[in-house]
Design a protein around this motif. Structure first.
Motif, PDB file in Angstrom:
ATOM      1  N   LEU A 220       0.833  -1.195   0.000  1.00 39.65           N
ATOM      2  CA  LEU A 220       0.000   0.000   0.000  1.00 39.65           C
ATOM      3  C   LEU A 220       0.869   1.247   0.000  1.00 39.65           C
ATOM      4  O   LEU A 220       1.807   1.374   0.783  1.00 39.65           O
ATOM      5  N   ASP A 221       0.537   2.184  -0.889  1.00 41.63           N
ATOM      6  CA  ASP A 221       1.276   3.441  -0.974  1.00 41.63           C
ATOM      7  C   ASP A 221       0.275   4.572  -1.183  1.00 41.63           C
ATOM      8  O   ASP A 221      -0.586   4.489  -2.057  1.00 41.63           O
ATOM      9  N   ILE A 222       0.387   5.604  -0.363  1.00 41.10           N
ATOM     10  CA  ILE A 222      -0.475   6.779  -0.476  1.00 41.10           C
ATOM     11  C   ILE A 222       0.412   7.995  -0.703  1.00 41.10           C
ATOM     12  O   ILE A 222       1.383   8.203   0.026  1.00 41.10           O
ATOM     13  N   SER A 223       0.105   8.786  -1.713  1.00 42.12           N
ATOM     14  CA  SER A 223       0.907   9.961  -2.019  1.00 42.12           C
ATOM     15  C   SER A 223       0.008  11.127  -2.376  1.00 42.12           C
ATOM     16  O   SER A 223      -1.163  10.951  -2.732  1.00 42.12           O
ATOM     17  N   ALA A 224       0.568  12.315  -2.278  1.00 40.62           N
ATOM     18  CA  ALA A 224      -0.173  13.523  -2.624  1.00 40.62           C
ATOM     19  C   ALA A 224       0.776  14.512  -3.282  1.00 40.62           C
ATOM     20  O   ALA A 224       1.999  14.475  -3.057  1.00 40.62           O
ATOM     21  N   THR A 225       0.245  15.374  -4.121  1.00 40.58           N
ATOM     22  CA  THR A 225       1.048  16.407  -4.764  1.00 40.58           C
ATOM     23  C   THR A 225       0.328  17.744  -4.673  1.00 40.58           C
ATOM     24  O   THR A 225      -0.903  17.809  -4.587  1.00 40.58           O
ATOM     25  N   VAL A 226       1.102  18.814  -4.712  1.00 37.22           N
ATOM     26  CA  VAL A 226       0.575  20.156  -4.883  1.00 37.22           C
ATOM     27  C   VAL A 226       1.487  20.857  -5.876  1.00 37.22           C
ATOM     28  O   VAL A 226       2.712  20.793  -5.762  1.00 37.22           O
ATOM     29  N   THR A 227       0.899  21.487  -6.888  1.00 35.39           N
ATOM     30  CA  THR A 227       1.663  22.054  -7.999  1.00 35.39           C
ATOM     31  C   THR A 227       1.082  23.392  -8.414  1.00 35.39           C
ATOM     32  O   THR A 227      -0.146  23.561  -8.446  1.00 35.39           O
ATOM     33  N   GLY A 228       1.946  24.317  -8.756  1.00 41.35           N
ATOM     34  CA  GLY A 228       1.531  25.572  -9.365  1.00 41.35           C
ATOM     35  C   GLY A 228       2.048  25.626 -10.787  1.00 41.35           C
ATOM     36  O   GLY A 228       3.190  25.248 -11.057  1.00 41.35           O
ATOM     37  N   VAL A 229       1.209  26.044 -11.732  1.00 37.30           N
ATOM     38  CA  VAL A 229       1.617  26.151 -13.135  1.00 37.30           C
ATOM     39  C   VAL A 229       1.284  27.548 -13.648  1.00 37.30           C
ATOM     40  O   VAL A 229       0.324  28.177 -13.205  1.00 37.30           O
ATOM     41  N   THR A 230       2.089  28.022 -14.574  1.00 39.39           N
ATOM     42  CA  THR A 230       1.829  29.344 -15.152  1.00 39.39           C
ATOM     43  C   THR A 230       0.705  29.318 -16.165  1.00 39.39           C
ATOM     44  O   THR A 230       0.154  30.367 -16.514  1.00 39.39           O
ATOM     45  N   ASP A 231       0.349  28.120 -16.643  1.00 35.97           N
ATOM     46  CA  ASP A 231      -0.739  27.948 -17.604  1.00 35.97           C
ATOM     47  C   ASP A 231      -1.124  26.477 -17.573  1.00 35.97           C
ATOM     48  O   ASP A 231      -0.267  25.609 -17.756  1.00 35.97           O
ATOM     49  N   TYR A 232      -2.385  26.179 -17.322  1.00 33.67           N
ATOM     50  CA  TYR A 232      -2.830  24.791 -17.288  1.00 33.67           C
ATOM     51  C   TYR A 232      -3.179  24.344 -18.695  1.00 33.67           C
ATOM     52  O   TYR A 232      -4.174  24.793 -19.259  1.00 33.67           O
ATOM     53  N   ARG A 233      -2.343  23.492 -19.257  1.00 37.55           N
ATOM     54  CA  ARG A 233      -2.539  22.993 -20.623  1.00 37.55           C
ATOM     55  C   ARG A 233      -2.995  21.545 -20.600  1.00 37.55           C
ATOM     56  O   ARG A 233      -2.480  20.723 -19.858  1.00 37.55           O
ATOM     57  N   PHE A 234      -3.936  21.251 -21.491  1.00 43.22           N
ATOM     58  CA  PHE A 234      -4.389  19.882 -21.703  1.00 43.22           C
ATOM     59  C   PHE A 234      -4.283  19.581 -23.186  1.00 43.22           C
ATOM     60  O   PHE A 234      -4.974  20.196 -24.000  1.00 43.22           O
ATOM     61  N   ARG A 235      -3.357  18.672 -23.523  1.00 43.27           N
ATOM     62  CA  ARG A 235      -3.139  18.316 -24.922  1.00 43.27           C
ATOM     63  C   ARG A 235      -2.861  19.556 -25.767  1.00 43.27           C
ATOM     64  O   ARG A 235      -3.372  19.712 -26.878  1.00 43.27           O
ATOM     65  N   GLY A 236      -2.053  20.444 -25.222  1.00 47.09           N
ATOM     66  CA  GLY A 236      -1.638  21.641 -25.936  1.00 47.09           C
ATOM     67  C   GLY A 236      -2.563  22.821 -25.811  1.00 47.09           C
ATOM     68  O   GLY A 236      -2.222  23.926 -26.214  1.00 47.09           O
ATOM     69  N   VAL A 237      -3.763  22.636 -25.250  1.00 47.22           N
ATOM     70  CA  VAL A 237      -4.780  23.676 -25.173  1.00 47.22           C
ATOM     71  C   VAL A 237      -4.879  24.198 -23.740  1.00 47.22           C
ATOM     72  O   VAL A 237      -4.946  23.404 -22.789  1.00 47.22           O
ATOM     73  N   SER A 238      -4.904  25.508 -23.571  1.00 45.94           N
ATOM     74  CA  SER A 238      -5.001  26.085 -22.231  1.00 45.94           C
ATOM     75  C   SER A 238      -6.410  25.902 -21.663  1.00 45.94           C
ATOM     76  O   SER A 238      -7.406  26.256 -22.299  1.00 45.94           O
ATOM     77  N   SER A 239      -6.483  25.374 -20.442  1.00 50.74           N
ATOM     78  CA  SER A 239      -7.761  25.254 -19.733  1.00 50.74           C
ATOM     79  C   SER A 239      -7.919  26.351 -18.691  1.00 50.74           C
ATOM     80  O   SER A 239      -8.939  26.401 -17.999  1.00 50.74           O
ATOM     81  N   SER A 240      -6.907  27.207 -18.554  1.00 50.79           N
ATOM     82  CA  SER A 240      -6.962  28.280 -17.564  1.00 50.79           C
ATOM     83  C   SER A 240      -6.955  29.658 -18.222  1.00 50.79           C
ATOM     84  O   SER A 240      -6.686  30.649 -17.562  1.00 50.79           O
ATOM     85  N   ASP A 241      -7.262  29.698 -19.528  1.00 50.49           N
ATOM     86  CA  ASP A 241      -7.256  30.952 -20.277  1.00 50.49           C
ATOM     87  C   ASP A 241      -5.892  31.623 -20.215  1.00 50.49           C
ATOM     88  O   ASP A 241      -5.791  32.840 -20.095  1.00 50.49           O
ATOM     89  N   ARG A 242      -4.826  30.791 -20.248  1.00 52.18           N
ATOM     90  CA  ARG A 242      -3.428  31.234 -20.225  1.00 52.18           C
ATOM     91  C   ARG A 242      -3.060  31.929 -18.918  1.00 52.18           C
ATOM     92  O   ARG A 242      -2.061  32.651 -18.856  1.00 52.18           O
ATOM     93  N   ASP A 243      -3.833  31.700 -17.874  1.00 53.00           N
ATOM     94  CA  ASP A 243      -3.529  32.231 -16.548  1.00 53.00           C
ATOM     95  C   ASP A 243      -2.944  31.126 -15.669  1.00 53.00           C
ATOM     96  O   ASP A 243      -3.099  29.939 -15.957  1.00 53.00           O
ATOM     97  N   PRO A 244      -2.284  31.499 -14.554  1.00 49.40           N
ATOM     98  CA  PRO A 244      -1.756  30.487 -13.631  1.00 49.40           C
ATOM     99  C   PRO A 244      -2.869  29.635 -13.019  1.00 49.40           C
ATOM    100  O   PRO A 244      -4.039  30.053 -12.951  1.00 49.40           O
ATOM    101  N   ALA A 245      -2.486  28.450 -12.563  1.00 50.30           N
ATOM    102  CA  ALA A 245      -3.450  27.545 -11.919  1.00 50.30           C
ATOM    103  C   ALA A 245      -2.766  26.824 -10.770  1.00 50.30           C
ATOM    104  O   ALA A 245      -1.546  26.610 -10.777  1.00 50.30           O
TER     105      ALA A 245
END
Length: 241
Positions: free
Chosen positions: A38-63
């Motif tokens: 059993l392994d439990i992990s967590a992450t927290v990340t800041g991005v300057t632009d949330y991209r999905f398959r090359g397309v911004s999902s955050s309107d080119r804003d940080p997320a």
């Protein structure tokens, strides 16, 4: 959508691009397969632009993004969330996923499913998708092929297929990894498109940072996604617990 376990191999590579949309996200972090306990992990990340398959999902804003994963003998379940531009009447994307990761000789494989959800929204953005991947490591270089398929469903005007190829190589005696990816999509998400990224990541203990160039072959002057498909440099920084 977020980074699911299927994209764990590309956590830093796509912390900016493994990324969701119309906000269908994240596919970044590879679940532990094989005979581990059993392994439990967590992450927290800041991005300057949330991209999905090359397309911004955050309107080119940080997320801001975060995940929790539970792995047991190759089976995994998890949740990943991100702030997004207004989609389906909400500013939050939540990806729930489950699957199995294992190996057959030198080849590692994974199969799973992802639900891209938009809590507090009007329900028009929720999408369900199946995933599968194969990867092979030779020395410092890892190659990965993956496929994501969303069948025709209530919030799609037809099915959607996304194929992706990734290469990652650690630089010996340094905490740096270089990476490149190319994806091909056909269906109701964005029609027919190519996307690609190139960048590097720095990893030291629980801390990971990356910088990537992300682009697609879509024309921002004529496509309905407009500036959200323009090429961009995306930076990310995060911690794993």
């Amino acid at each position: 959508m977020r980074q699911s376990p299927l994209r764990r191999l590309a956590l830093a590579a796509f912390a900016a691009t493994a990324f969701a949309a119309p906000a269908f996200a994240q596919d970044e972090q590879e679940p532990a397969g094989g005979d581990g306990g059993l392994d439990i992990s967590a992450t927290v990340t800041g991005v300057t632009d949330y991209r999905f398959r090359g397309v911004s999902s955050s309107d080119r804003d940080p997320a801001i993004q975060g995940s929790v994963d539970v792995n047991y003998h190759g089976f995994y379940i998890g949740a990943w969330a991100s702030s997004i531009a207004r989609t389906a009447d909400t500013n939050v994307e939540l990806d729930l996923y489950a699957g199995y990761a294992g190996s057959a000789g030198p080849v590692e494989y994974e199969v799973g499913a992802i639900a891209y959800l938009y809590p507090g929204g009007d329900g028009t953005g929720n999408i369900y998708e199946g995933t599968a991947s194969l990867s092979y490591t030779l020395g410092p270089v890892t190659g990965k092929l993956s496929a994501n398929y969303a069948p025709d469903q209530e919030n799609l005007a037809g099915d959607n297929l996304y194929l992706n190829a990734e290469l990652r190589s650690g630089i010996p005696t340094t905490p740096l990894t270089i990476f490149a990816s190319v994806g091909r999509e056909r269906g109701s998400f964005y029609g027919r498109k190519w996307d690609w990224s190139l960048g590097f990541e720095f990893s030291q203990g629980p801390f990971t940072a990356s910088l990537a160039y992300v682009d697609t072959n879509l024309d921002s002057d004529t496509h309905f996604l407009g500036r959200n498909i323009r090429a961009g440099i995306v930076a990310s920084a995060g911690f794993t617990f």
